[in-house]
Write a protein that holds these residues in place. Structure first.
Motif, PDB file in Angstrom:
ATOM      1  N   TRP A 143       3.315 -62.462 -19.898  1.00  0.00           N
ATOM      2  CA  TRP A 143       4.552 -61.906 -20.439  1.00  0.00           C
ATOM      3  C   TRP A 143       4.276 -61.098 -21.709  1.00  0.00           C
ATOM      4  O   TRP A 143       4.814 -60.017 -21.890  1.00  0.00           O
ATOM      5  N   ASN A 242       9.639 -69.990 -16.814  1.00  0.00           N
ATOM      6  CA  ASN A 242      10.333 -68.757 -16.430  1.00  0.00           C
ATOM      7  C   ASN A 242      11.694 -68.655 -17.104  1.00  0.00           C
ATOM      8  O   ASN A 242      12.162 -67.558 -17.415  1.00  0.00           O
ATOM      9  N   PRO A 247      11.481 -63.617 -15.858  1.00  0.00           N
ATOM     10  CA  PRO A 247      10.714 -63.490 -14.596  1.00  0.00           C
ATOM     11  C   PRO A 247       9.270 -63.118 -14.887  1.00  0.00           C
ATOM     12  O   PRO A 247       8.985 -62.312 -15.767  1.00  0.00           O
ATOM     13  N   ARG A 248       8.384 -63.718 -14.137  1.00  0.00           N
ATOM     14  CA  ARG A 248       6.949 -63.454 -14.348  1.00  0.00           C
ATOM     15  C   ARG A 248       6.623 -62.003 -14.027  1.00  0.00           C
ATOM     16  O   ARG A 248       7.018 -61.483 -12.967  1.00  0.00           O
TER      17      ARG A 248
END
Length: 249
Positions: A143, A242, A247-248
């Motif tokens: 991220w 998450n 969201p990844r």
């Protein structure tokens, strides 16, 4: 515990109170004398008028009857079991308090990890000797490196006798971000011989802020979800990661 769903009321029905706007009904004046704080008024069904309030830090709703002579403290639930109190409390009590807390976090002594332009900011109370802080730092790499999240490490020193000196040394480093990254990658912190008083005081302020959030373990994570603050303690697992980071990538 049964989690009741929230009902979103129109913004026009959520009215902050000002001294000039109106005088509180007598029951609320009596409750205020006992320590209640009234934050705002909202319309309620069946002739009731709702008030978002708090006492000793706990949010609550109070419903006043049409004649203004009686009040009931508690949640109002409709025929479908939906809690009509939660949305006004979120808007009038929790929302402003969360905004104040977020501002306190922004002013805390933290070390950035990731791009300032990242859409999502996550605050992490981090101890230099916390293995779970290192796990979270490693898990967050996708991220952070994708520019989606900036972690803001609010340094604390609570786990070991050497933690405070290490935390202050990291905050006072010429390049705190590089020092943090090297430490989390396995390079020991180079402790300063003389600790700057400014950063010692900042560390104490970080401890006070952590306590105010009722966080007792590191990493202590503070993030936003649906406009409200949420916290997590320890290394997040599975879907919680998450939830915190998005969201990844």
């Amino acid at each position: 515990m049964l989690a009741l769903p929230r009902v979103l009321l129109p913004a026009a029905l959520l009215l902050p109170l000002t001294a000039a706007a109106e005088e509180l009904p007598a029951p609320l004046q009596a409750l205020e004398a006992d320590g209640l704080t009234v934050h705002g008024r909202f319309e309620a069904p069946t002739g009731l008028t709702g008030y978002a309030a708090s006492a000793q830090g706990q949010p609550m709703t109070v419903f006043v009857t049409a004649d203004g002579e009686h009040a009931v403290i508690g949640n109002l639930v409709d025929a479908e079991g939906e809690n009509l109190s939660q949305a006004p409390l979120d808007r009038l009590v929790r929302g402003p308090k969360d905004a104040e807390t977020w501002a306190d976090l922004e002013q805390a002594a933290w070390i950035p990890d990731g791009e300032a332009s990242a859409e999502r900011k996550v605050y992490v109370f981090t101890d230099p000797n916390c293995p779970y802080c290192r796990q979270f730092w490693q898990a967050a790499r996708p991220w952070v490196e994708a520019g989606k999240v900036q972690l803001r490490h609010v340094m604390v020193g609570i786990l070991a006798a050497k933690s405070p000196r290490q935390a202050v040394s990291m905050l006072a480093a010429d390049d705190p971000a590089a020092t943090l990254a090297a430490h989390e990658a396995g390079t020991p912190v180079e402790v300063l011989d003389s600790l700057p008083r400014r950063w010692e005081l900042a560390l104490q302020d970080n401890h006070t802020l952590m306590n105010s959030l009722s966080l007792v373990a590191t990493p202590g994570i503070v993030y936003r979800q649906d406009g409200l603050l949420k916290t997590a303690q320890g290394m997040p697992r599975d879907g919680r990661l998450n939830e915190i980071l998005g969201p990844r990538p």
